[in-house]
Design an enzyme around this catalytic site. Structure first.
Site, PDB file in Angstrom:
ATOM      1  N   LYS A 186      91.038  87.042  63.827  1.00 31.79           N
ATOM      2  CA  LYS A 186      89.679  87.523  63.563  1.00 31.79           C
ATOM      3  C   LYS A 186      89.238  88.517  64.658  1.00 31.79           C
ATOM      4  O   LYS A 186      89.987  88.774  65.601  1.00 31.79           O
ATOM      5  CB  LYS A 186      88.718  86.336  63.452  1.00 31.79           C
ATOM      6  CG  LYS A 186      88.973  85.474  62.184  1.00 31.79           C
ATOM      7  CD  LYS A 186      88.680  86.216  60.931  1.00 31.79           C
ATOM      8  CE  LYS A 186      88.965  85.624  59.576  1.00 31.79           C
ATOM      9  NZ  LYS A 186      89.233  84.255  59.326  1.00 31.79           N
TER      10      LYS A 186
HETATM   11  C1  LIG Z   1      89.106  83.050  58.351  1.00 28.44           C
HETATM   12  C2  LIG Z   1      88.186  82.741  57.244  1.00 28.44           C
HETATM   13  C3  LIG Z   1      87.563  81.487  57.084  1.00 28.44           C
HETATM   14  C4  LIG Z   1      87.936  80.243  57.838  1.00 28.44           C
HETATM   15  O1  LIG Z   1      88.088  80.356  59.138  1.00 28.44           O
HETATM   16  P1  LIG Z   1      89.151  79.450  59.948  1.00 28.44           P
HETATM   17  O2  LIG Z   1      88.672  79.626  61.329  1.00 28.44           O
HETATM   18  O3  LIG Z   1      90.490  80.053  59.695  1.00 28.44           O
HETATM   19  O4  LIG Z   1      89.043  78.059  59.462  1.00 28.44           O
HETATM   20  C5  LIG Z   1      86.610  81.335  56.100  1.00 28.44           C
HETATM   21  N1  LIG Z   1      86.300  82.339  55.278  1.00 28.44           N
HETATM   22  C6  LIG Z   1      86.897  83.545  55.356  1.00 28.44           C
HETATM   23  C7  LIG Z   1      86.478  84.618  54.417  1.00 28.44           C
HETATM   24  C8  LIG Z   1      87.864  83.781  56.333  1.00 28.44           C
HETATM   25  O5  LIG Z   1      88.470  84.970  56.398  1.00 28.44           O
END
Ligand SMILES: *Cc1c(COP(=O)(O)O)cnc(C)c1O
Length: 376
Positions: A186
């Site tokens: 991210k």
């Molecule tokens: C990455 C992501 C999540 C969840 O995040 P995690 O930290 O991987 O559990 C939820 N929604 C979207 C759209 C994402 O890209």
């Protein structure tokens, strides 16, 4: 092809600062939730502005589930979710006992379509979960108008949007409940991690307790270097807190956010410029100058998405597919069609974008894409 370095779709951008931060926590021998988490939350709150409460969690999915659960939404309730999102959004709703109700998206920016959301409203609808798809959230004002008119809570899945500005304020500075993810790829990472951001102080206390098994005021005890030994528990809780190790990594990343954001914006702008006016492929209708692009998604027309993906793979260029519609999964199957999402499911392709991608690597991607269409 040999001798050509594979271009990754996404990756973490970490180095000496992160190693130092982790070493600092290891040397202190306090790895669990404590001072680093308190500081990370304070730094996020300062960055976002608006006097918001920040509650960090083990993952972004945990943040979403904890938020819904802490609103006392669960069995028998429904939450409207756009069908094109990571399955995390759907599973987070399902984990609370509530039912995720899939709705369609807009073709231009893949944001949830409020005309379709209207059709999904029932007497059991308690909340709506707009997803900041590819960092865009151009339809949020409509979501909040809809929520006000129908007495719904709004849980924003802003996993793609950390660091974004919207109308001159940071994403998270306003709105009902905004959830971020800090997983490995991210905009910033804690290894894994997430956060719930809200202006609702009563909810924030529920979230703080809820991430520590519902143990009342345990967060406050841990931030003081202790813990609560005798306590009451009034609500279902979870082991969803963040550790000092994760927070220290996240704090080092926060210091690089401006650099990451600038780089991601430059890369997205270069793609947009290179693909402008093409026939076979189009870019999303997003406010590129204001977002911190997490992924770069294009729409490939005329049923050649798979052929283009194969061509790029042969050139050692990774691509992705964000995302197959959730309403086509066995667990979340609907008995109604979602036509825009179903069409997009054959068109969406994600090209490499991360803070470490060089101009030369990106030029290789652009050239390969242009070549594919030129030789067809
Ligand atoms: C990455 C992501 C999540 C969840 O995040 P995690 O930290 O991987 O559990 C939820 N929604 C979207 C759209 C994402 O890209």
């Amino acid at each position: 092809m040999t001798g050509v370095v594979r271009i990754r779709l996404s990756r973490s951008s970490v180095g000496a600062e992160e190693k130092e931060a982790l070493a600092r926590v290891i040397d202190g021998a306090y790895l669990g939730m404590g001072e680093e988490v308190r500081l990370f939350e304070a730094e996020i709150a300062a960055l976002i502005g608006g006097g918001r409460e920040v509650v960090c969690t083990a993952t972004g999915t945990a943040a979403l589930q904890l938020a819904i659960s802490s609103l006392d939404i669960g069995r028998g309730d429904e939450v409207i979710v756009p069908t094109i999102t990571y399955v995390a959004s759907f599973q987070a709703v399902g984990a609370t006992g509530a039912r995720p109700v899939a709705c369609d998206v807009r073709a231009g920016d893949v944001f949830m379509d409020m005309k379709d959301a209207e059709k999904r409203l029932t007497a059991s609808t308690r909340a709506i979960m707009p997803v900041h798809y590819a960092s865009g959230a151009g339809g949020l004002a409509e979501v909040y108008a809809f929520a006000r008119a129908n007495n719904l809570r709004v849980i924003e899945d802003a996993a793609h949007s950390f660091g974004n500005d919207r109308d001159g304020v940071k994403v998270g500075a306003n709105g009902d409940i905004v959830c971020f993810s800090f997983d490995g790829i991210k905009n910033i990472t804690c290894g894994e991690g997430g956060a719930v951001v809200t202006g609702d102080t009563a909810l924030a206390q529920r979230l703080r307790d809820g991430r520590l098994l519902g143990v009342e005021k345990d967060t406050e005890a841990r931030y003081g270097g202790g813990r609560t030994w005798t306590f009451d528990v009034k609500h279902q809780g979870f082991r969803y807190h963040m550790s000092n190790l994760m927070a220290a990594l996240g704090r080092a990343q926060l210091r690089k956010l401006d650099r990451f954001a600038a780089r991601r914006r430059v890369l997205a702008a270069r793609y947009v410029q290179a693909f402008a006016g093409m026939n076979g492929l189009s870019t999303l209708e997003l406010d590129w100058s204001h977002i911190v692009p997490h992924i770069f998604v294009v729409k490939v027309h005329d049923s050649v998405r798979e052929a283009l993906a194969k061509h790029l793979k042969a050139e050692e260029i990774e691509t992705g597919f964000h995302y197959q519609p959730n309403h086509r999964l066995t667990l979340f199957k609907t008995d109604y069609p979602l036509p825009v999402a179903e069409r997009l499911a054959d068109e969406l392709l994600t090209l490499p974008l991360h803070a470490e991608l060089t101009d030369e690597e990106q030029d290789r991607v652009i050239t390969a894409v242009l070549c594919f269409f030129r030789t067809r």
